[in-house]
Scaffold this motif. Structure first.
Motif, PDB file in Angstrom:
ATOM      1  N   GLN A   1       0.823  -1.220   0.000  1.00 12.22           N
ATOM      2  CA  GLN A   1       0.000   0.000   0.000  1.00 12.22           C
ATOM      3  C   GLN A   1       0.845   1.252   0.000  1.00 12.22           C
ATOM      4  O   GLN A   1       0.425   2.302  -0.457  1.00 12.22           O
ATOM      5  CB  GLN A   1      -0.821   0.062   1.285  1.00 12.22           C
ATOM      6  N   ASN A   2       2.029   1.164   0.618  1.00 15.48           N
ATOM      7  CA  ASN A   2       2.847   2.355   0.797  1.00 15.48           C
ATOM      8  C   ASN A   2       3.793   2.526  -0.368  1.00 15.48           C
ATOM      9  O   ASN A   2       4.811   1.859  -0.459  1.00 15.48           O
ATOM     10  CB  ASN A   2       3.640   2.232   2.100  1.00 15.48           C
ATOM     11  N   ARG A   3       3.422   3.407  -1.240  1.00 17.75           N
ATOM     12  CA  ARG A   3       4.277   3.650  -2.396  1.00 17.75           C
ATOM     13  C   ARG A   3       5.157   4.854  -2.098  1.00 17.75           C
ATOM     14  O   ARG A   3       4.666   5.941  -1.843  1.00 17.75           O
ATOM     15  CB  ARG A   3       3.399   3.885  -3.622  1.00 17.75           C
TER      16      ARG A   3
ATOM     17  N   VAL B   1      14.944  -2.232  -1.037  1.00 19.06           N
ATOM     18  CA  VAL B   1      14.519  -0.898  -1.461  1.00 19.06           C
ATOM     19  C   VAL B   1      14.395  -0.851  -2.989  1.00 19.06           C
ATOM     20  O   VAL B   1      13.416  -0.316  -3.515  1.00 19.06           O
ATOM     21  CB  VAL B   1      15.490   0.185  -0.924  1.00 19.06           C
ATOM     22  N   ASP B   2      15.344  -1.467  -3.701  1.00 23.45           N
ATOM     23  CA  ASP B   2      15.250  -1.501  -5.166  1.00 23.45           C
ATOM     24  C   ASP B   2      13.975  -2.201  -5.606  1.00 23.45           C
ATOM     25  O   ASP B   2      13.280  -1.742  -6.510  1.00 23.45           O
ATOM     26  CB  ASP B   2      16.462  -2.241  -5.762  1.00 23.45           C
ATOM     27  N   TYR B   3      13.700  -3.322  -4.964  1.00 23.78           N
ATOM     28  CA  TYR B   3      12.481  -4.068  -5.306  1.00 23.78           C
ATOM     29  C   TYR B   3      11.249  -3.189  -5.119  1.00 23.78           C
ATOM     30  O   TYR B   3      10.376  -3.112  -5.980  1.00 23.78           O
ATOM     31  CB  TYR B   3      12.381  -5.321  -4.432  1.00 23.78           C
TER      32      TYR B   3
ATOM     33  N   THR C   1      11.057  -0.233  -7.609  1.00 19.30           N
ATOM     34  CA  THR C   1      10.792  -0.687  -8.980  1.00 19.30           C
ATOM     35  C   THR C   1       9.361  -1.199  -9.134  1.00 19.30           C
ATOM     36  O   THR C   1       8.680  -0.897 -10.109  1.00 19.30           O
ATOM     37  CB  THR C   1      11.764  -1.835  -9.348  1.00 19.30           C
ATOM     38  N   ASN C   2       8.911  -1.978  -8.160  1.00 18.37           N
ATOM     39  CA  ASN C   2       7.624  -2.646  -8.339  1.00 18.37           C
ATOM     40  C   ASN C   2       6.443  -1.901  -7.741  1.00 18.37           C
ATOM     41  O   ASN C   2       5.306  -2.122  -8.139  1.00 18.37           O
ATOM     42  CB  ASN C   2       7.697  -4.059  -7.755  1.00 18.37           C
ATOM     43  N   TYR C   3       6.709  -1.069  -6.757  1.00 17.47           N
ATOM     44  CA  TYR C   3       5.634  -0.283  -6.157  1.00 17.47           C
ATOM     45  C   TYR C   3       6.043   1.191  -6.111  1.00 17.47           C
ATOM     46  O   TYR C   3       6.217   1.755  -5.037  1.00 17.47           O
ATOM     47  CB  TYR C   3       5.298  -0.820  -4.754  1.00 17.47           C
ATOM     48  N   PRO C   4       6.220   1.773  -7.275  1.00 16.68           N
ATOM     49  CA  PRO C   4       6.682   3.173  -7.313  1.00 16.68           C
ATOM     50  C   PRO C   4       5.585   4.088  -6.802  1.00 16.68           C
ATOM     51  O   PRO C   4       4.412   3.721  -6.800  1.00 16.68           O
ATOM     52  CB  PRO C   4       6.948   3.410  -8.796  1.00 16.68           C
TER      53      PRO C   4
END
Ligand code: HEC
Length: 161
Positions: free
Chosen positions: A100-102, A132-134, A137-140
């Protein structure tokens, strides 16, 4: 004993056989319907682990199953770093809280520091960057609802004619 008595006896036993068969058919019918509705009523294993609990066993091959690019157990997207996130970020709260937290990189690092300082989150070591990268990248961060303030505009003075 005359013929009439004999006949009555036969009729009576015929009816009692009929009644017994009727009751038996009813009982079998009720059991059959019960089984169709709830087969587990006949498994007699009340104290054993339910099938649901068994499937949660970590050694189960379905434990980390991925379907349509989604890690089923947590709902996280399958991408580089997935398991680092699963193993470090879903122990204390649901992965939903993470999804939920983008946030951008800076705010993720802040959130992780906050959990480390106040919630006993462990040092993530090399995994921190992977996690953090994940996340970035996936939840910008979602696009902003309102456009950003304009910059670099050449304003011109309005002149009265
Ligand atoms: C040691 C337990 C623990 C672990 C492990 C943990 N968290 Fe948390 N986290 C918490 C607690 C406690 C909260 C506060 C929950 C609440 O407010 O209900 C929280 C809240 C959050 C929030 C919401 C922050 C906010 O501002 O509302 C996010 C996002 C989050 N965690 C992400 C993560 C990520 C990403 C990881 C993996 C690096 C992680 N958590 C691992 C304990 C943990």
């Amino acid at each position: 004993m005359d013929k009439k008595d004999n006949f009555r006896k036969q009729v009576r036993s015929f009816y009692s056989v009929l009644l017994t068969s009727f009751i038996m058919v009813m009982l079998i019918g009720i059991l059959g319907v019960t089984y169709m509705i709830n087969p587990s009523a006949f498994s007699f294993k009340e104290n054993g682990p339910s099938s649901e609990m068994v499937s949660k066993n970590a050694e189960d091959e379905d434990w980390d199953k991925i379907e349509n690019g989604i890690h089923l157990r947590t709902g996280l997207k399958d991408a580089d770093g997935l398991m680092a996130v699963v193993n470090n970020c879903t122990n204390c709260h649901s992965a939903k809280l993470v999804m939920q937290n983008r946030m951008n990189e800076e705010r993720w690092v802040e959130t992780i520091r906050w959990m480390q300082e106040t919630q006993n989150l462990w040092d993530l070591g090399e995994n921190e960057k992977v996690i953090v990268d994940y996340l970035v990248t996936n939840y910008p961060p979602k696009s902003k609802g309102r456009r950003e303030a304009l910059t670099n505009i050449e304003w011109y003075p309005l002149e009265d004619k």
